[in-house]
Design a protein around this motif. Structure first.
Motif, PDB file in Angstrom:
ATOM      1  N   TYR A 127      19.683  31.568  89.916  1.00  0.00           N
ATOM      2  CA  TYR A 127      20.767  32.560  89.882  1.00  0.00           C
ATOM      3  C   TYR A 127      20.684  33.395  88.609  1.00  0.00           C
ATOM      4  N   PHE A 128      20.418  32.713  87.495  1.00  0.00           N
ATOM      5  CA  PHE A 128      20.358  33.410  86.201  1.00  0.00           C
ATOM      6  C   PHE A 128      19.242  34.446  86.219  1.00  0.00           C
ATOM      7  N   LEU A 129      18.042  34.013  86.546  1.00  0.00           N
ATOM      8  CA  LEU A 129      16.898  34.931  86.513  1.00  0.00           C
ATOM      9  C   LEU A 129      17.014  35.989  87.609  1.00  0.00           C
ATOM     10  N   GLY A 130      17.476  35.565  88.796  1.00  0.00           N
ATOM     11  CA  GLY A 130      17.607  36.516  89.909  1.00  0.00           C
ATOM     12  C   GLY A 130      18.575  37.639  89.579  1.00  0.00           C
ATOM     13  N   THR A 131      19.733  37.267  89.021  1.00  0.00           N
ATOM     14  CA  THR A 131      20.722  38.303  88.685  1.00  0.00           C
ATOM     15  C   THR A 131      20.210  39.189  87.547  1.00  0.00           C
ATOM     16  N   ALA A 132      19.593  38.566  86.557  1.00  0.00           N
ATOM     17  CA  ALA A 132      19.057  39.347  85.428  1.00  0.00           C
ATOM     18  C   ALA A 132      18.014  40.358  85.918  1.00  0.00           C
ATOM     19  N   LEU A 133      17.154  39.921  86.804  1.00  0.00           N
ATOM     20  CA  LEU A 133      16.126  40.834  87.332  1.00  0.00           C
ATOM     21  C   LEU A 133      16.756  41.901  88.214  1.00  0.00           C
ATOM     22  N   LEU A 134      17.746  41.484  89.019  1.00  0.00           N
ATOM     23  CA  LEU A 134      18.407  42.462  89.900  1.00  0.00           C
ATOM     24  C   LEU A 134      19.084  43.551  89.069  1.00  0.00           C
ATOM     25  N   LEU A 135      19.580  43.177  87.882  1.00  0.00           N
ATOM     26  CA  LEU A 135      20.222  44.153  86.997  1.00  0.00           C
ATOM     27  C   LEU A 135      19.197  44.817  86.072  1.00  0.00           C
ATOM     28  N   ALA A 136      17.935  44.606  86.405  1.00  0.00           N
ATOM     29  CA  ALA A 136      16.813  45.265  85.707  1.00  0.00           C
ATOM     30  C   ALA A 136      16.781  44.947  84.217  1.00  0.00           C
ATOM     31  N   ILE A 137      17.135  43.717  83.850  1.00  0.00           N
ATOM     32  CA  ILE A 137      16.989  43.282  82.455  1.00  0.00           C
ATOM     33  C   ILE A 137      15.542  42.856  82.273  1.00  0.00           C
ATOM     34  N   ARG A 138      14.735  43.753  81.727  1.00  0.00           N
ATOM     35  CA  ARG A 138      13.296  43.477  81.620  1.00  0.00           C
ATOM     36  C   ARG A 138      12.961  43.039  80.193  1.00  0.00           C
TER      37      ARG A 138
ATOM     38  N   PRO B 122      10.135  33.499  81.718  1.00  0.00           N
ATOM     39  CA  PRO B 122      10.621  32.389  82.567  1.00  0.00           C
ATOM     40  C   PRO B 122      10.493  32.709  84.064  1.00  0.00           C
ATOM     41  N   SER B 123      10.684  33.993  84.433  1.00  0.00           N
ATOM     42  CA  SER B 123      10.526  34.359  85.846  1.00  0.00           C
ATOM     43  C   SER B 123       9.084  34.130  86.286  1.00  0.00           C
ATOM     44  N   ALA B 124       8.154  34.517  85.410  1.00  0.00           N
ATOM     45  CA  ALA B 124       6.737  34.305  85.729  1.00  0.00           C
ATOM     46  C   ALA B 124       6.447  32.818  85.887  1.00  0.00           C
ATOM     47  N   ALA B 125       7.049  32.012  85.004  1.00  0.00           N
ATOM     48  CA  ALA B 125       6.836  30.556  85.093  1.00  0.00           C
ATOM     49  C   ALA B 125       7.409  30.017  86.402  1.00  0.00           C
ATOM     50  N   LEU B 126       8.594  30.519  86.777  1.00  0.00           N
ATOM     51  CA  LEU B 126       9.235  30.055  88.020  1.00  0.00           C
ATOM     52  C   LEU B 126       8.391  30.429  89.244  1.00  0.00           C
ATOM     53  N   VAL B 127       7.924  31.685  89.262  1.00  0.00           N
ATOM     54  CA  VAL B 127       7.087  32.132  90.382  1.00  0.00           C
ATOM     55  C   VAL B 127       5.808  31.286  90.447  1.00  0.00           C
ATOM     56  N   ALA B 128       5.212  31.064  89.288  1.00  0.00           N
ATOM     57  CA  ALA B 128       3.980  30.264  89.239  1.00  0.00           C
ATOM     58  C   ALA B 128       4.256  28.858  89.763  1.00  0.00           C
ATOM     59  N   PHE B 129       5.424  28.315  89.417  1.00  0.00           N
ATOM     60  CA  PHE B 129       5.772  26.972  89.860  1.00  0.00           C
ATOM     61  C   PHE B 129       5.943  26.926  91.388  1.00  0.00           C
ATOM     62  N   PHE B 130       6.644  27.939  91.941  1.00  0.00           N
ATOM     63  CA  PHE B 130       6.815  28.003  93.399  1.00  0.00           C
ATOM     64  C   PHE B 130       5.464  28.087  94.105  1.00  0.00           C
ATOM     65  N   VAL B 131       4.607  28.947  93.590  1.00  0.00           N
ATOM     66  CA  VAL B 131       3.290  29.128  94.216  1.00  0.00           C
ATOM     67  C   VAL B 131       2.475  27.834  94.095  1.00  0.00           C
ATOM     68  N   PHE B 132       2.618  27.166  92.943  1.00  0.00           N
ATOM     69  CA  PHE B 132       1.926  25.878  92.760  1.00  0.00           C
ATOM     70  C   PHE B 132       2.391  24.862  93.811  1.00  0.00           C
ATOM     71  N   LEU B 133       3.730  24.798  94.012  1.00  0.00           N
ATOM     72  CA  LEU B 133       4.269  23.820  94.967  1.00  0.00           C
ATOM     73  C   LEU B 133       3.771  24.084  96.383  1.00  0.00           C
TER      74      LEU B 133
ATOM     75  N   LEU C 266      12.077  41.415  92.981  1.00  0.00           N
ATOM     76  CA  LEU C 266      11.894  39.990  92.672  1.00  0.00           C
ATOM     77  C   LEU C 266      13.251  39.308  92.480  1.00  0.00           C
ATOM     78  N   GLY C 267      14.180  40.007  91.820  1.00  0.00           N
ATOM     79  CA  GLY C 267      15.529  39.455  91.625  1.00  0.00           C
ATOM     80  C   GLY C 267      16.206  39.199  92.955  1.00  0.00           C
ATOM     81  N   ALA C 268      16.063  40.152  93.883  1.00  0.00           N
ATOM     82  CA  ALA C 268      16.687  39.989  95.202  1.00  0.00           C
ATOM     83  C   ALA C 268      16.072  38.792  95.935  1.00  0.00           C
ATOM     84  N   VAL C 269      14.750  38.659  95.856  1.00  0.00           N
ATOM     85  CA  VAL C 269      14.076  37.531  96.520  1.00  0.00           C
ATOM     86  C   VAL C 269      14.602  36.209  95.959  1.00  0.00           C
ATOM     87  N   LEU C 270      14.705  36.133  94.629  1.00  0.00           N
ATOM     88  CA  LEU C 270      15.179  34.884  94.012  1.00  0.00           C
ATOM     89  C   LEU C 270      16.636  34.593  94.393  1.00  0.00           C
TER      90      LEU C 270
END
Lengths: 276, 335
Positions: free
Chosen positions: B76-87, B94-105, B31-35
Motif C-alpha cells: 500500500y505504501f509503495l503503491g500509493t507513493a508511486l501512484l502519486l508519482a513520488i519518484r 524498495p519498489s525495485a526490490a519488491l518487484v524483483a522479489f515477486f518475479v523471483f517467487l 506500477l503504483g496502480a498494479v501494486l
C-alpha cells in the motif's frame, strides 16, 4: 476364493436363498409390502468390497443409502442380508424376506423388518471391521481397475456404474448425429475407478455406448492407478487428469475432452466430430 | 536501472526532457496502480494470503498472518507513493526490490513446477494440478507487467524538498489499507471477495484449463443441477458444520426443501472416516481445492441454487431451521 462354512450355515443359507427366490417369484404387488420410511432407496455402490478372513467375497453386493446412513450387504455367501447402521454404529441382520429389490436396481427394507443385532463395527484407516457369521469381516475400498476394460467389466467391478448409466438421459439429437457419423472413429476413455467424478461421468459414456448404433464408432475404457503417473501409457499419452477422452478418426488423434467437457458426452463428441 | 537524470531545484542542473519526465511519471503511476490492485485483492482475503506466505516458506520469523499484513502495508505504501508519482530513491529502490522479489517467487514456482516438485492440490488426485494460470504464465505476466513500468519510473528521480501533502496521503492510504486488511475477515465481504454470489451460474465455477490437460467445473461435481439445491462447502472436522449435522439430517429426512450436498476437498481417508463416523444422511462430494477455494474466504460457506443459478449465499452454515420450518412434513422416523 471360497469361504469354508459349517453344514448348519449351509442349510440356513439354502433356506434363505429359497426364501429370497420366493420373493422374486411372487410379484411384489401381490404382497402388501410397506417400505420403511428411512431404510429404503439403497443404491449399489462399487467403492467398497467385503472381505472375510482376508479373502474377497466375490458375490457380495454392497448397497448404500445416504438417507438411512447405512450400508446393506447382500450375497449368496451370506446367510442373510447384513446392515451396517452408521448412526448406531451397529451391525444388524435382516431377513431376506424383508428386503425388496426394485426394478430400478435399488433395494428397500420393509417397514416390518426386524433388525437382529450382531455387534458393533470398528473403524481403522480406510477399513470397517466387524464379526460376521463367526468370521472376521472387513469392508475396504476396492483396488483400482487397471488397463483396457469393457463396459461390462466396468459394471461388474462397480455395479453403481450400470445403475447410474440407466439413470442418464442422453440427448437423442446428438446420439443421432453420432449414429450418422461415417468415418472410422475410436474413443478411448481414461478413467480412475477410485475417482468420484469418473463415477458420475463414465456411466454416461457407457449409456452413450449402449445407445449408439454405429459400427464405425468404437468406445474403449482404460483404467489408471492413483497417481496416474505410475501408468506408462498415461505418461506417454500425457494424461493429466481423469476422466479424459481421446478421440481418434481413421487412426489419427483429432482431439481430447476432459473433466467437465464430458458431463454430456454425446453432445461433446458430436460437436467435436462435426467438422472432422 | 540506475537513474539517468534527476529533477532538482538547483537552477544550474539541466531539467530532463519532457518525454523522459512524462514516461517516468506514467511508469510510476502504472506500477503504483498494479501494486495497489494487487494489495486490494489480497486485502479482501488476508487469511488466504497468509496461507500463501506459509506455503512459500516466508513465515520463518513471524507468523504467516503478520507477514501478510506487513507485506500488504508495504505494498500500500509503495503503491500509493508511486501512484502519486513520488519518484524518490526511497520509493523507487524498495519498489525495485519488491518487484524483483515477486518475479523471483513466480520464477521459483515455475522452476519447481517444471521439476515436478510442487505438491499436488488436495483431493482425490483425479485432476492433477488444476491451475488458473500456469507458473510460466504467472512469471511472464509479472515480469511484463511490472519490470517495464519500473524501468520507466527510474528514468527521472525527484530530489529536494519533501512532498508533504503526498506523503500524508501515502501515510493515510497505508494505514487505511492495512487496517482494512486486518479487519477484512470479520467484514461481510464474501459475495464481494469471492466468485460465489447471487445470480451467478455455477457452471462458471471452473478450475484448470483444457489446454493444460484438465478443466473441472462445479457442474461436474454436483450430480445434478436442476431444481433447488442447498450446497455446503466445509472442512469435515469443522465444529460449526458438525454442530449442525442433526439439522442437516432432519432436512434430508423431511423429504421436502432443497436437495442437500456437502462439498469438501478432504483426502480419501478423511472422507472415509467421516462417512463411517458421523451418520450423515447426505453425500459428501469430493471437490478439488483449486475449484472450491475461490468460492470462500472461510469455511463453512453455503449457497442455495436453483436450476444451476445461485440464489442466496451464507457465510457459515445455512439457516437449516428456516428450511425445516418451510417444509410441511415432520420428521418421519426416529432411528
Amino acid at each position: 476364493m471360497t469361504q469354508h462354512t459349517s453344514p448348519r450355515s449351509s442349510l440356513r443359507r439354502a433356506f434363505c436363498t429359497a426364501a429370497a427366490l420366493a420373493c422374486v417369484v411372487f410379484p411384489s404387488s401381490a404382497i402388501a409390502q410397506q417400505v420403511d420410511s428411512i431404510f429404503r432407496g439403497f443404491e449399489p455402490t462399487g467403492e467398497l468390497q467385503l472381505e472375510m478372513n482376508g479373502s474377497t467375497v466375490d458375490g457380495a453386493v454392497i448397497y448404500r443409502s445416504h438417507r438411512a446412513a447405512s450400508y446393506l450387504i447382500l450375497g449368496d455367501q451370506l446367510s442373510s442380508p447384513v446392515l451396517l447402521n452408521i448412526r448406531s454404529q451397529r451391525v444388524e441382520r435382516v431377513s431376506f424376506l424383508k428386503v425388496k429389490k426394485n426394478d430400478d436396481g435399488t433395494v428397500d427394507i420393509l417397514a416390518d423388518a426386524a433388525f437382529e443385532p450382531m455387534g458393533s463395527f470398528k473403524l481403522g484407516g480406510q477399513e470397517v471391521r466387524f464379526d460376521l457369521e463367526g468370521q472376521k469381516a472387513v469392508l475396504a475400498p476396492k483396488p483400482p481397475l487397471l488397463g483396457f476394460q469393457t463396459a461390462v467389466a466396468l459394471d461388474k467391478h462397480n455395479p453403481a456404474y450400470g445403475f447410474k448409466a440407466e439413470e442418464y438421459q442422453a440427448k437423442t439429437a446428438d446420439v443421432a448425429k453420432l449414429n450418422g457419423y461415417g468415418k472410422n472413429t475410436r474413443i478411448r476413455i481414461y478413467f480412475g475407478s477410485w475417482c468420484p467424478v469418473c463415477g458420475r461421468i463414465v456411466p454416461r459414456v457407457m449409456k452413450l455406448q449402449e445407445l449408439v448404433d454405429n459400427d464405425n464408432l468404437d468406445i474403449e475404457y482404460y483404467g489408471l492407478p492413483s497417481p496416474m503417473s505410475d501408468d506408462p501409457i498415461a505418461e506417454e499419452q500425457k494424461i493429466r487428469g481423469v476422466p479424459t477422452a481421446v478421440v481418434y478418426v481413421d487412426g489419427v488423434e483429432v482431439g481430447r475432452l476432459n473433466g467437465s467437457e464430458l458431463t454430456a458426452p454425446e453432445s461433446s463428441f458430436a460437436n467435436m466430430l462435426a467438422d472432422k | 536501472m540506475s537513474p539517468t537524470s534527476t529533477l532538482s531545484r538547483d537552477p544550474y542542473v539541466k531539467a530532463p526532457p519532457f518525454w523522459r519526465r512524462s514516461a517516468s511519471v506514467a511508469g510510476c503511476i502504472f506500477l503504483g496502480a498494479v501494486l495497489l490492485v494487487a494489495a486490494w485483492s489480497k486485502s479482501l482475503d488476508p487469511l488466504a494470503f497468509g496461507e500463501e506466505v506459509r506455503a512459500q516458506g516466508l513465515d520463518f520469523l513471524l507468523s504467516g498472518e503478520i507477514v501478510a499484513l506487513l507485506a500488504l502495508a508495504l505494498e500500500y505504501f509503495l503503491g500509493t507513493a508511486l501512484l502519486l508519482a513520488i519518484r524518490r530513491r526511497w520509493v523507487l529502490w524498495p519498489s525495485a526490490a519488491l518487484v524483483a522479489f515477486f518475479v523471483f517467487l513466480t520464477g521459483r514456482t515455475w522452476y519447481l513446477d517444471a521439476k515436478g516438485l510442487l505438491p499436488e492440490a488436495a483431493g482425490c488426485g483425479c485432476f492433477g494440478n488444476l491451475v488458473q494460470r500456469t507458473p510460466a504464465e504467472a512469471f511472464w505476466q509479472d515480469l511484463l507487467l511490472m519490470v517495464p513500468a519500473l524501468a520507466l519510473a527510474f528514468l527521472t528521480v525527484e530530489r529536494g524538498g519533501r512532498p508533504l501533502v503526498r506523503l500524508v496521503l501515502v501515510g493515510l492510504a497505508t494505514v487505511a489499507g492495512t487496517a482494512f486488511a486486518w479487519k477484512a475477515p470479520e467484514l461481510p465481504l464474501d459475495d464481494f471477495a469471492t466468485r460465489l454470489k447471487p445470480g451467478v451460474e455455477i457452471d462458471q465455477f471452473c478450475a484448470g484449463s483444457s489446454e493444460e490437460g484438465m478443466q473441472v467445473c462445479m457442474n461436474a461435481i454436483l450430480p445434478e443441477t436442476q431444481g433447488r439445491h442447498l450446497v455446503v462447502m466445509t472442512d469435515l472436522e469443522n465444529k460449526e458444520f458438525l454442530g449442525d449435522m442433526e439439522s442437516l439430517n432432519e432436512l434430508v429426512w423431511s423429504g421436502a426443501g432443497p436437495r442437500l450436498w456437502v462439498l469438501s476437498s478432504a483426502e480419501a481417508e478423511e472422507r472415509f472416516q467421516f462417512q463411517f463416523s458421523h451418520g450423515a444422511t447426505f453425500e459428501v462430494l469430493e471437490t478439488p481445492a483449486p475449484l472450491m477455494s475461490p468460492l470462500y474466504r472461510t469455511l463453512p460457506r453455503s449457497f442455495l441454487m436453483e436450476d444451476g443459478k445461485v440464489l442466496e449465499t451464507w457465510s457459515g452454515m445455512p439457516p437449516v431451521k428456516n428450511f425445516l420450518a418451510e417444509t410441511e412434513t415432520p420428521k418421519t422416523s426416529d432411528q
